[in-house]
Design a protein around this motif. Structure first.
Motif, PDB file in Angstrom:
ATOM      1  N   SER A  41      -1.380  43.372  99.436  1.00 31.97           N
ATOM      2  CA  SER A  41      -1.983  42.570 100.622  1.00 31.97           C
ATOM      3  C   SER A  41      -1.556  43.713 101.752  1.00 31.97           C
ATOM      4  CB  SER A  41      -0.954  40.690 101.311  1.00 31.97           C
ATOM      5  OG  SER A  41      -1.686  41.421 102.791  1.00 31.97           O
ATOM      6  N   LEU A  42       0.070  44.205 101.563  1.00 30.77           N
ATOM      7  CA  LEU A  42      -0.175  45.597 102.868  1.00 30.77           C
ATOM      8  C   LEU A  42      -1.109  46.711 102.603  1.00 30.77           C
ATOM      9  CD1 LEU A  42       3.402  46.005 102.646  1.00 30.77           C
ATOM     10  CD2 LEU A  42       2.174  44.987 104.344  1.00 30.77           C
ATOM     11  N   SER A  43      -1.429  46.903 101.204  1.00 32.69           N
ATOM     12  CA  SER A  43      -2.222  48.321 100.702  1.00 32.69           C
ATOM     13  C   SER A  43      -3.348  48.005 100.827  1.00 32.69           C
ATOM     14  CB  SER A  43      -1.939  48.062  99.069  1.00 32.69           C
ATOM     15  OG  SER A  43      -0.651  48.732  98.696  1.00 32.69           O
ATOM     16  N   ARG A  44      -4.057  46.634 101.246  1.00 28.69           N
ATOM     17  CA  ARG A  44      -5.840  46.375 101.341  1.00 28.69           C
ATOM     18  C   ARG A  44      -5.191  46.365 102.943  1.00 28.69           C
ATOM     19  NH1 ARG A  44     -10.976  46.269  99.360  1.00 28.69           N
ATOM     20  NH2 ARG A  44     -12.115  44.783 101.368  1.00 28.69           N
ATOM     21  N   PHE A  45      -4.555  45.924 103.316  1.00 26.10           N
ATOM     22  CA  PHE A  45      -4.411  44.868 104.611  1.00 26.10           C
ATOM     23  C   PHE A  45      -3.742  45.575 105.982  1.00 26.10           C
ATOM     24  CE2 PHE A  45      -5.545  40.969 102.291  1.00 26.10           C
ATOM     25  CZ  PHE A  45      -7.026  41.323 102.625  1.00 26.10           C
ATOM     26  N   GLY A  46      -2.964  46.457 105.564  1.00 30.20           N
ATOM     27  CA  GLY A  46      -2.461  46.969 106.116  1.00 30.20           C
ATOM     28  C   GLY A  46      -1.307  45.602 106.803  1.00 30.20           C
ATOM     29  N   ASN A 124      -7.496  39.730  94.621  1.00 29.04           N
ATOM     30  CA  ASN A 124      -6.138  40.580  94.005  1.00 29.04           C
ATOM     31  C   ASN A 124      -5.900  40.808  95.690  1.00 29.04           C
ATOM     32  OD1 ASN A 124      -6.895  40.516  91.583  1.00 29.04           O
ATOM     33  ND2 ASN A 124      -7.605  42.206  91.834  1.00 29.04           N
ATOM     34  N   ALA A 125      -5.483  40.667  96.203  1.00 27.92           N
ATOM     35  CA  ALA A 125      -5.274  41.224  97.780  1.00 27.92           C
ATOM     36  C   ALA A 125      -4.647  39.847  98.558  1.00 27.92           C
ATOM     37  CB  ALA A 125      -5.885  41.571  98.544  1.00 27.92           C
ATOM     38  N   THR A 126      -5.066  38.632  97.920  1.00 22.77           N
ATOM     39  CA  THR A 126      -4.617  37.142  98.360  1.00 22.77           C
ATOM     40  C   THR A 126      -3.195  36.982  97.291  1.00 22.77           C
ATOM     41  OG1 THR A 126      -5.761  35.697  96.632  1.00 22.77           O
ATOM     42  CG2 THR A 126      -6.961  36.460  98.232  1.00 22.77           C
ATOM     43  N   GLY A 127      -2.992  37.409  96.783  1.00 21.87           N
ATOM     44  CA  GLY A 127      -1.569  37.005  95.560  1.00 21.87           C
ATOM     45  C   GLY A 127      -2.256  35.777  94.695  1.00 21.87           C
ATOM     46  N   THR A 129      -4.583  35.886  91.162  1.00 23.66           N
ATOM     47  CA  THR A 129      -5.028  36.811  90.423  1.00 23.66           C
ATOM     48  C   THR A 129      -6.557  36.245  89.249  1.00 23.66           C
ATOM     49  OG1 THR A 129      -3.954  36.971  88.600  1.00 23.66           O
ATOM     50  CG2 THR A 129      -3.150  38.098  89.819  1.00 23.66           C
ATOM     51  N   GLU A 130      -7.279  37.088  89.010  1.00 26.06           N
ATOM     52  CA  GLU A 130      -8.628  36.359  87.760  1.00 26.06           C
ATOM     53  C   GLU A 130      -7.864  35.779  86.308  1.00 26.06           C
ATOM     54  OE1 GLU A 130     -12.499  37.617  86.538  1.00 26.06           O
ATOM     55  OE2 GLU A 130     -11.067  39.397  86.617  1.00 26.06           O
ATOM     56  N   ALA A 131      -6.917  36.482  86.218  1.00 25.31           N
ATOM     57  CA  ALA A 131      -5.813  35.929  84.830  1.00 25.31           C
ATOM     58  C   ALA A 131      -5.296  34.574  85.709  1.00 25.31           C
ATOM     59  CB  ALA A 131      -4.495  36.677  84.923  1.00 25.31           C
ATOM     60  N   ASP A 132      -4.328  34.099  87.070  1.00 28.69           N
ATOM     61  CA  ASP A 132      -3.857  32.682  87.231  1.00 28.69           C
ATOM     62  C   ASP A 132      -4.401  32.181  87.753  1.00 28.69           C
ATOM     63  OD1 ASP A 132      -0.801  34.398  89.243  1.00 28.69           O
ATOM     64  OD2 ASP A 132      -4.180  34.247  89.774  1.00 28.69           O
ATOM     65  N   LEU A 133      -5.621  32.283  88.163  1.00 32.16           N
ATOM     66  CA  LEU A 133      -6.928  31.779  89.245  1.00 32.16           C
ATOM     67  C   LEU A 133      -6.814  30.307  88.656  1.00 32.16           C
ATOM     68  CD1 LEU A 133      -8.203  31.362  91.780  1.00 32.16           C
ATOM     69  CD2 LEU A 133     -10.035  32.588  90.507  1.00 32.16           C
ATOM     70  N   ASN A 134      -7.174  29.840  87.360  1.00 32.49           N
ATOM     71  CA  ASN A 134      -7.210  28.708  87.019  1.00 32.49           C
ATOM     72  C   ASN A 134      -5.729  27.682  86.902  1.00 32.49           C
ATOM     73  OD1 ASN A 134      -9.971  29.039  86.720  1.00 32.49           O
ATOM     74  ND2 ASN A 134      -9.925  29.277  84.456  1.00 32.49           N
ATOM     75  N   ALA A 135      -5.329  28.411  86.634  1.00 32.02           N
ATOM     76  CA  ALA A 135      -3.551  27.941  86.991  1.00 32.02           C
ATOM     77  C   ALA A 135      -3.152  27.575  88.526  1.00 32.02           C
ATOM     78  CB  ALA A 135      -2.576  28.529  86.238  1.00 32.02           C
ATOM     79  N   ASP A 136      -3.533  28.233  88.992  1.00 30.85           N
ATOM     80  CA  ASP A 136      -2.302  28.123  90.462  1.00 30.85           C
ATOM     81  C   ASP A 136      -3.251  27.519  90.743  1.00 30.85           C
ATOM     82  OD1 ASP A 136      -0.555  29.725  90.315  1.00 30.85           O
ATOM     83  OD2 ASP A 136      -1.768  31.651  90.967  1.00 30.85           O
TER      84      ASP A 136
END
Length: 184
Positions: A41-46, A124-127, A129-136
């Motif tokens: 998030s910091l890398s993407r948005f500062g 990915n910047a939201t916390g 990821t594509e891999a854990d989207l369904n589980a989350d």
């Protein structure tokens, strides 16, 4: 309850990151996944919100993980809000900052729609990821049914295509059950 106005004394400024220190009594633990998400998030948005510093001028009482992620990114400066909070007041604020976040929850349907509409680099910047989207999304859904033992029972059905998926959803919802469409 003591009432405090919105004009409580505080000052925001950019400071060398090394002059601040984590709260040694911070009750919040941060996993590598948590730190990684904040770094992303910091890398993407500062830095879009300041860390909060107690009256001693260097102890972070809110934003410890943000400070840690910024250090790992080799940032030299960080924006901080310097408050007049000290002692028990600073401790209570630090706990409240963490606990009040825990007390909120996502609207699973709204979150799902928002995340589905994001490009992958922003996802990915939201916390998430594509891999854990369904589980989350399963975790944040209010459609969970929990029995007396605290267990949740779910069924995952693999469909042939989108039309078949919709037909299955109609059948399940006709039975009065909540259904969440997922694509993986």
């Amino acid at each position: 309850m003591t009432k405090v106005s919105a004009e409580r004394k505080f000052e925001t400024k950019s400071v060398p990151i090394h002059v601040l220190r984590q709260d040694p009594f911070n009750a919040r633990k941060h996993s590598d996944k948590n730190i990684g998400a904040i770094k992303e998030s910091l890398s993407r948005f500062g830095q879009t919100k300041a860390v909060v510093v107690a009256a001693d001028g260097n102890t972070i009482i809110a934003g410890n993980c943000t400070w840690l992620a910024a250090k790992q990114l080799d940032w030299k400066r960080i924006v901080a809000v310097f408050t007049d909070l000290k002692s028990h007041e600073a401790t209570a604020y630090a706990i409240a900052d963490n606990k009040t976040t825990d007390m909120s929850e996502f609207d699973g349907a709204v979150l799902e729609q928002l995340l589905e509409d994001l490009p992958l680099d922003l996802l990915n910047a939201t916390g998430f990821t594509e891999a854990d989207l369904n589980a989350d999304l399963d975790k944040v859904s209010d459609a969970d049914v929990i029995d007396d033992l605290g267990l949740t029972y779910r069924v995952v059905v693999e469909c042939h295509n989108e039309q078949h998926q919709q037909e299955v959803v109609v059948i399940v919802e006709r039975e009065g059950l909540k259904c969440q469409k997922l694509i993986s």
